[in-house]
Scaffold this motif. Structure first.
Motif, short mmCIF file in Angstrom:
data_model
loop_
_atom_site.label_atom_id
_atom_site.label_comp_id
_atom_site.label_asym_id
_atom_site.label_seq_id
_atom_site.Cartn_x
_atom_site.Cartn_y
_atom_site.Cartn_z
N LEU A 98 0.83 -1.21 0.00
CA LEU A 98 0.00 0.00 0.00
C LEU A 98 0.86 1.26 0.00
N VAL A 99 1.96 1.23 0.74
CA VAL A 99 2.87 2.38 0.77
C VAL A 99 3.36 2.68 -0.65
N LEU A 100 3.71 1.65 -1.40
CA LEU A 100 4.17 1.85 -2.78
C LEU A 100 3.09 2.52 -3.63
N HIS A 101 1.85 2.11 -3.45
CA HIS A 101 0.75 2.72 -4.20
C HIS A 101 0.56 4.19 -3.80
N PHE A 102 0.64 4.46 -2.50
CA PHE A 102 0.46 5.84 -2.05
C PHE A 102 1.60 6.74 -2.51
N ALA B 248 -9.71 -0.56 7.27
CA ALA B 248 -9.27 0.64 6.55
C ALA B 248 -8.57 1.62 7.48
N MET B 249 -9.15 1.83 8.68
CA MET B 249 -8.53 2.74 9.64
C MET B 249 -7.19 2.19 10.13
N LEU B 250 -7.14 0.89 10.37
CA LEU B 250 -5.91 0.26 10.85
C LEU B 250 -4.82 0.32 9.79
N LEU B 251 -5.18 0.05 8.54
CA LEU B 251 -4.20 0.16 7.46
C LEU B 251 -3.67 1.58 7.35
N ALA B 252 -4.56 2.56 7.46
CA ALA B 252 -4.14 3.96 7.40
C ALA B 252 -3.15 4.26 8.52
N LYS B 253 -3.45 3.80 9.70
CA LYS B 253 -2.56 4.03 10.85
C LYS B 253 -1.20 3.39 10.61
N LYS B 254 -1.19 2.15 10.12
CA LYS B 254 0.07 1.45 9.88
C LYS B 254 0.89 2.15 8.79
N ILE B 255 0.22 2.61 7.75
CA ILE B 255 0.94 3.30 6.67
C ILE B 255 1.53 4.60 7.19
N MET B 256 0.73 5.36 7.94
CA MET B 256 1.21 6.64 8.46
C MET B 256 2.34 6.45 9.47
N ASN B 257 2.30 5.37 10.23
CA ASN B 257 3.39 5.08 11.16
C ASN B 257 4.65 4.66 10.41
N THR B 258 4.48 4.00 9.26
CA THR B 258 5.61 3.55 8.46
C THR B 258 6.23 4.71 7.69
N PRO C 224 5.44 8.62 7.65
CA PRO C 224 4.66 9.79 8.10
C PRO C 224 4.44 10.86 7.02
N SER C 225 5.33 10.94 6.07
CA SER C 225 5.17 11.96 5.02
C SER C 225 3.94 11.71 4.15
N LEU C 226 3.37 10.51 4.22
CA LEU C 226 2.18 10.19 3.44
C LEU C 226 0.88 10.52 4.19
N LEU C 227 0.99 11.13 5.35
CA LEU C 227 -0.18 11.38 6.20
C LEU C 227 -1.33 12.01 5.44
N HIS C 228 -1.10 13.08 4.74
CA HIS C 228 -2.18 13.80 4.06
C HIS C 228 -2.85 12.93 3.01
N ARG C 229 -2.07 12.26 2.18
CA ARG C 229 -2.63 11.44 1.11
C ARG C 229 -3.37 10.22 1.68
N VAL C 230 -2.79 9.59 2.70
CA VAL C 230 -3.43 8.42 3.30
C VAL C 230 -4.72 8.82 4.00
N PHE C 231 -4.69 9.92 4.73
CA PHE C 231 -5.88 10.39 5.43
C PHE C 231 -7.00 10.66 4.44
N ASN C 232 -6.70 11.41 3.37
CA ASN C 232 -7.73 11.73 2.38
C ASN C 232 -8.28 10.49 1.71
N THR C 233 -7.43 9.55 1.38
CA THR C 233 -7.88 8.31 0.74
C THR C 233 -8.76 7.50 1.68
N THR C 234 -8.35 7.40 2.93
CA THR C 234 -9.14 6.64 3.92
C THR C 234 -10.48 7.32 4.14
N LEU C 235 -10.48 8.62 4.21
CA LEU C 235 -11.74 9.36 4.35
C LEU C 235 -12.64 9.12 3.15
N ASN C 236 -12.08 9.14 1.96
CA ASN C 236 -12.82 8.86 0.73
C ASN C 236 -13.41 7.44 0.79
#
Length: 136
Positions: free
Chosen positions: A55-59, A98-108, A110-122
């Motif tokens: 998922l990180v690669l996709h983001f 979805a929320m857990l994946l977002a948390k794991k990606i953001m912890n891995t 952090p610079s993807l926070l904005h994109r991951v948050f918006n995608t998870t919200l979507n």
């Protein structure tokens, strides 16, 4: 002033006369949040690092649109949901995953926070009806 919390708690409080949630609704929301946090703790052990790394690669791929990333996230969540016991509410499990994946990606990454948050919200907005039913 409010902070993002992943444990079901709300940080901060309403200011400037903003309307708050009625106490009964707030208690229901806290109960749902506690249940989701408990489910998330169970799922946390099941999600393998390779899923998060994929998922990180996709983001990180700037060529993918938000819709394409959301679709990929939906596929990953659907795959993970298949491994969940059938007695668990599948829609609730999908939201927690979805929320857990977002948390794991953001912890891995952090610079993807904005994109991951918006995608998870979507993604979660696609399940808006279920969220409304859960709260009511």
């Amino acid at each position: 002033d409010d902070e993002l919390q992943t444990d079901g708690n709300r940080s901060g409080h309403f200011q400037n006369g903003e309307p708050g949630v009625a106490p009964t609704n707030e208690e229901v929301i806290r109960l749902i949040a506690a249940q989701l946090a408990e489910i998330g703790d169970q799922f946390d052990k099941e999600i393998q690092a390779r899923v998060v790394n994929d998922l990180v690669l996709h983001f990180r791929n700037e060529n993918l649109s938000r819709e394409e990333i959301t679709q990929h996230m939906s596929r990953v969540v659907a795959q993970l949901t298949r491994a969940i016991p059938s007695d668990m509410d599948q829609e609730k499990a999908m939201l927690v995953l979805a929320m857990l994946l977002a948390k794991k990606i953001m912890n891995t990454v952090p610079s993807l926070l904005h994109r991951v948050f918006n995608t998870t919200l979507n993604y979660m907005n696609q399940h808006h009806d279920y969220i409304v039913r859960m709260v009511s």
